[in-house]
Write a protein that holds these residues in place. Structure first.
Motif, PDB file in Angstrom:
ATOM      1  N   PRO A  23       0.833  -1.216   0.000  1.00  0.00           N
ATOM      2  CA  PRO A  23       0.000   0.000   0.000  1.00  0.00           C
ATOM      3  C   PRO A  23       0.861   1.257   0.000  1.00  0.00           C
ATOM      4  N   MET A  24       0.416   2.253  -0.769  1.00  0.00           N
ATOM      5  CA  MET A  24       1.119   3.532  -0.820  1.00  0.00           C
ATOM      6  C   MET A  24       0.119   4.676  -0.705  1.00  0.00           C
ATOM      7  N   ASN A  25       0.572   5.787  -0.144  1.00  0.00           N
ATOM      8  CA  ASN A  25      -0.297   6.954  -0.042  1.00  0.00           C
ATOM      9  C   ASN A  25      -0.227   7.774  -1.333  1.00  0.00           C
ATOM     10  N   GLU A  26      -0.950   8.886  -1.347  1.00  0.00           N
ATOM     11  CA  GLU A  26      -1.026   9.695  -2.569  1.00  0.00           C
ATOM     12  C   GLU A  26       0.321  10.299  -2.950  1.00  0.00           C
ATOM     13  N   ALA A  27       1.211  10.419  -1.982  1.00  0.00           N
ATOM     14  CA  ALA A  27       2.546  10.962  -2.259  1.00  0.00           C
ATOM     15  C   ALA A  27       3.502   9.898  -2.796  1.00  0.00           C
ATOM     16  N   GLY A  28       3.006   8.661  -2.944  1.00  0.00           N
ATOM     17  CA  GLY A  28       3.857   7.581  -3.448  1.00  0.00           C
ATOM     18  C   GLY A  28       4.755   6.978  -2.401  1.00  0.00           C
ATOM     19  N   GLU A  29       4.397   7.155  -1.119  1.00  0.00           N
ATOM     20  CA  GLU A  29       5.186   6.611  -0.013  1.00  0.00           C
ATOM     21  C   GLU A  29       4.572   5.305   0.475  1.00  0.00           C
ATOM     22  N   ILE A  30       5.401   4.323   0.723  1.00  0.00           N
ATOM     23  CA  ILE A  30       4.934   3.020   1.205  1.00  0.00           C
ATOM     24  C   ILE A  30       4.466   3.149   2.650  1.00  0.00           C
ATOM     25  N   THR A  31       3.238   2.704   2.915  1.00  0.00           N
ATOM     26  CA  THR A  31       2.666   2.845   4.252  1.00  0.00           C
ATOM     27  C   THR A  31       2.737   1.564   5.079  1.00  0.00           C
ATOM     28  N   ASP A  32       3.005   0.445   4.436  1.00  0.00           N
ATOM     29  CA  ASP A  32       3.152  -0.832   5.149  1.00  0.00           C
ATOM     30  C   ASP A  32       4.132  -1.689   4.353  1.00  0.00           C
ATOM     31  N   ASP A  33       5.293  -1.949   4.945  1.00  0.00           N
ATOM     32  CA  ASP A  33       6.349  -2.664   4.210  1.00  0.00           C
ATOM     33  C   ASP A  33       6.464  -4.139   4.573  1.00  0.00           C
ATOM     34  N   LEU A  34       5.433  -4.704   5.213  1.00  0.00           N
ATOM     35  CA  LEU A  34       5.507  -6.105   5.660  1.00  0.00           C
ATOM     36  C   LEU A  34       5.851  -7.046   4.512  1.00  0.00           C
ATOM     37  N   ARG A  35       5.214  -6.862   3.359  1.00  0.00           N
ATOM     38  CA  ARG A  35       5.443  -7.776   2.235  1.00  0.00           C
ATOM     39  C   ARG A  35       6.872  -7.697   1.706  1.00  0.00           C
ATOM     40  N   ILE A  36       7.510  -6.570   1.905  1.00  0.00           N
ATOM     41  CA  ILE A  36       8.904  -6.436   1.490  1.00  0.00           C
ATOM     42  C   ILE A  36       9.827  -7.070   2.527  1.00  0.00           C
ATOM     43  N   ARG A  37       9.592  -6.758   3.777  1.00  0.00           N
ATOM     44  CA  ARG A  37      10.475  -7.251   4.841  1.00  0.00           C
ATOM     45  C   ARG A  37      10.450  -8.777   4.963  1.00  0.00           C
ATOM     46  N   THR A  38       9.312  -9.401   4.670  1.00  0.00           N
ATOM     47  CA  THR A  38       9.236 -10.857   4.815  1.00  0.00           C
ATOM     48  C   THR A  38      10.070 -11.600   3.779  1.00  0.00           C
ATOM     49  N   VAL A  39      10.450 -10.920   2.702  1.00  0.00           N
ATOM     50  CA  VAL A  39      11.261 -11.562   1.660  1.00  0.00           C
ATOM     51  C   VAL A  39      12.753 -11.273   1.851  1.00  0.00           C
ATOM     52  N   LEU A  40      13.101 -10.377   2.764  1.00  0.00           N
ATOM     53  CA  LEU A  40      14.509 -10.011   2.957  1.00  0.00           C
ATOM     54  C   LEU A  40      15.413 -11.200   3.281  1.00  0.00           C
ATOM     55  N   GLN A  65      -2.225  -2.341 -18.905  1.00  0.00           N
ATOM     56  CA  GLN A  65      -1.759  -1.086 -19.486  1.00  0.00           C
ATOM     57  C   GLN A  65      -0.635  -0.506 -18.639  1.00  0.00           C
ATOM     58  N   ARG A  66       0.229   0.279 -19.267  1.00  0.00           N
ATOM     59  CA  ARG A  66       1.283   0.962 -18.519  1.00  0.00           C
ATOM     60  C   ARG A  66       0.680   2.181 -17.833  1.00  0.00           C
ATOM     61  N   VAL A  67       0.613   2.134 -16.502  1.00  0.00           N
ATOM     62  CA  VAL A  67       0.020   3.201 -15.706  1.00  0.00           C
ATOM     63  C   VAL A  67       1.081   3.710 -14.738  1.00  0.00           C
ATOM     64  N   ASP A  68       1.407   4.988 -14.839  1.00  0.00           N
ATOM     65  CA  ASP A  68       2.531   5.540 -14.073  1.00  0.00           C
ATOM     66  C   ASP A  68       2.405   5.315 -12.566  1.00  0.00           C
ATOM     67  N   LYS A  69       1.198   5.443 -12.035  1.00  0.00           N
ATOM     68  CA  LYS A  69       1.046   5.326 -10.581  1.00  0.00           C
ATOM     69  C   LYS A  69       1.305   3.904 -10.081  1.00  0.00           C
ATOM     70  N   TYR A  70       1.340   2.947 -10.991  1.00  0.00           N
ATOM     71  CA  TYR A  70       1.628   1.565 -10.611  1.00  0.00           C
ATOM     72  C   TYR A  70       3.063   1.147 -10.940  1.00  0.00           C
ATOM     73  N   SER A  71       3.894   2.120 -11.252  1.00  0.00           N
ATOM     74  CA  SER A  71       5.307   1.805 -11.481  1.00  0.00           C
ATOM     75  C   SER A  71       5.938   1.344 -10.172  1.00  0.00           C
ATOM     76  N   LEU A  72       6.945   0.472 -10.305  1.00  0.00           N
ATOM     77  CA  LEU A  72       7.625  -0.069  -9.137  1.00  0.00           C
ATOM     78  C   LEU A  72       8.823   0.771  -8.693  1.00  0.00           C
TER      79      LEU A  72
END
Length: 391
Positions: A23-40, A65-72
């Motif tokens: 999940p990310m807020n409107e500013a493009g900041e990650i609000t919950d990094d659990l899914r990232i940390r579990t793969v570390l 479709q290529r949608v900018d807001k869904y870029s990684l």
């Protein structure tokens, strides 16, 4: 199914499917990094082994479709900070540019591919797309339990075109914990099932009734069971087309001598809103047009007593509308009870895990699964496509 430590990855190109759909807020900041940390742990092991790491994941629902807001791009930058090393983002997930970027990778370096779902072929499990994904890899790892119930190209199809395939540490851990809970549980095994709809969990309920010793049913789905037993539940959410099914499930449980516990009282409200007028009532006294939005204190006492002697607990779904403070007490009380128990406890589903996090008990739960739909399908007794593909 091979696991990561069973294969040699040093110097090899390792394509790893993760679920960084965070999940990310409107500013493009990650609000919950659990899914990232579990793969570390998996990523750090690959780095230690000097593998060439190619990360692939999806983000959101761009519908091919290529949608900018869904870029990684924000995810790659965030992961780079966590690992303290560069994580460049490829312009795409397939094609000549990706092949060239992978060719430049040195041992112990990482490349993240752009959003898989920018291509409609990903969700269609297109063989050509699968082959293009696999073309840059010597080894494929699945460490994305949360999407392993999807027969998508990066989850299933790609495995047909790689030399070696295995489960990452996260996927391995998910399967091992579920196996301990469901296949070889210490008894009594208690299932807590909540949430909004019986229809979404019907097969899970049927399968779990073949395995558990006791079952607690709460949340809005409990209304359908209560109404099937002749109770008037006022204006509460009910699936009237499943009343006979609910009654049959309770009859099935009784025939198997499995105890099913339903709420005996609720917190009823005149409307679904944080500032609604609410009161505690028994299930016999829910006012007309009022709705049950949480289990009541008597139900909490009863359910906590059920959990007191449990040796294994599996939990999917909250006991009420916990996102509103007025209707969170029941779910919070069960979270504290599960955490305080001496049972092996495993929870699954976004709402369940969010509720436990809100209760402050995350550290006291044996394992919080990263999968919602995948966890539910395991509860249904299904073989997940992503796991079958590793066999």
């Amino acid at each position: 199914m091979k696991t990561l430590k069973e294969i040699e990855v040093k110097g090899k190109r390792v394509l790893i499917r993760v679920d960084f759909n965070v999940p990310m807020n409107e500013a493009g900041e990650i609000t919950d990094d659990l899914r990232i940390r579990t793969v570390l742990p998996t990523l750090r092991y690959l780095l230690e082994q000097q593998a060439k790491i190619i990360i692939c994941t999806h983000m959101g629902r761009p519908k091919g479709q290529r949608v900018d807001k869904y870029s990684l791009a924000p995810v790659a930058a965030y992961l780079a900070r966590l690992l303290d090393r560069p994580v460049p983002l490829a312009a795409d997930c397939i094609g000549p540019e990706v092949a060239a970027a992978v060719a430049q990778l040195k041992d112990g370096e990482i490349l993240m591919l752009e959003n898989l779902r920018f291509h409609p072929q990903e969700e269609k499990n297109d063989p050509q797309f699968s082959a293009q994904l696999a073309a840059v890899a010597d080894v494929y790892l699945n460490d994305a339990f949360a999407v392993s119930h999807r027969a998508h190209a990066s989850v299933a199809g790609v495995t047909e075109y790689v030399q070696e395939k295995a489960a990452g540490f996260l996927l391995q851990k998910e399967i091992e914990y579920f196996h301990r809970c469901i296949d070889i549980p210490q008894r009594p095994l208690v299932a807590i099932v909540g949430g909004a709809k019986v229809s979404g969990k019907l097969e899970a309920l049927r399968n779990m009734l073949e395995r558990v010793d006791k079952m607690i049913i709460g949340g809005a789905m409990a209304n359908t069971f209560l109404k099937s037993q002749g109770y008037s539940v006022g204006g509460s959410k009910v699936e009237d087309d499943l009343l006979e099914t609910a009654a049959a499930l309770l009859k099935q449980a009784k025939a198997k001598n499995i105890k099913v516990y339903l709420p005996v009282d609720v917190i009823a409200a005149d409307r679904f809103a944080p500032d609604a007028v609410s009161k505690q009532v028994t299930i016999q006294d829910i006012p007309d047009n009022w709705m049950a939005l949480d289990i009541g204190p008597a139900s909490v006492i009863c359910f906590c007593e059920v959990l007191a002697d449990a040796r294994t607990i599996v939990w999917n779904g909250p006991m009420g509308a916990f996102e509103m403070a007025a209707f969170a007490r029941g779910t919070m009380a069960l979270a504290h009870a599960v955490a305080a128990s001496h049972a092996l406890s495993v929870t699954g589903g976004g709402d369940s895990n969010a509720a436990i996090a809100l209760s402050g008990e995350s550290e006291n739960i044996s394992y919080m699964s990263t999968g919602g739909g995948a966890f539910l399908e395991l509860m249904e007794g299904k073989v997940l496509p992503g796991i079958k593909a590793l066999g």
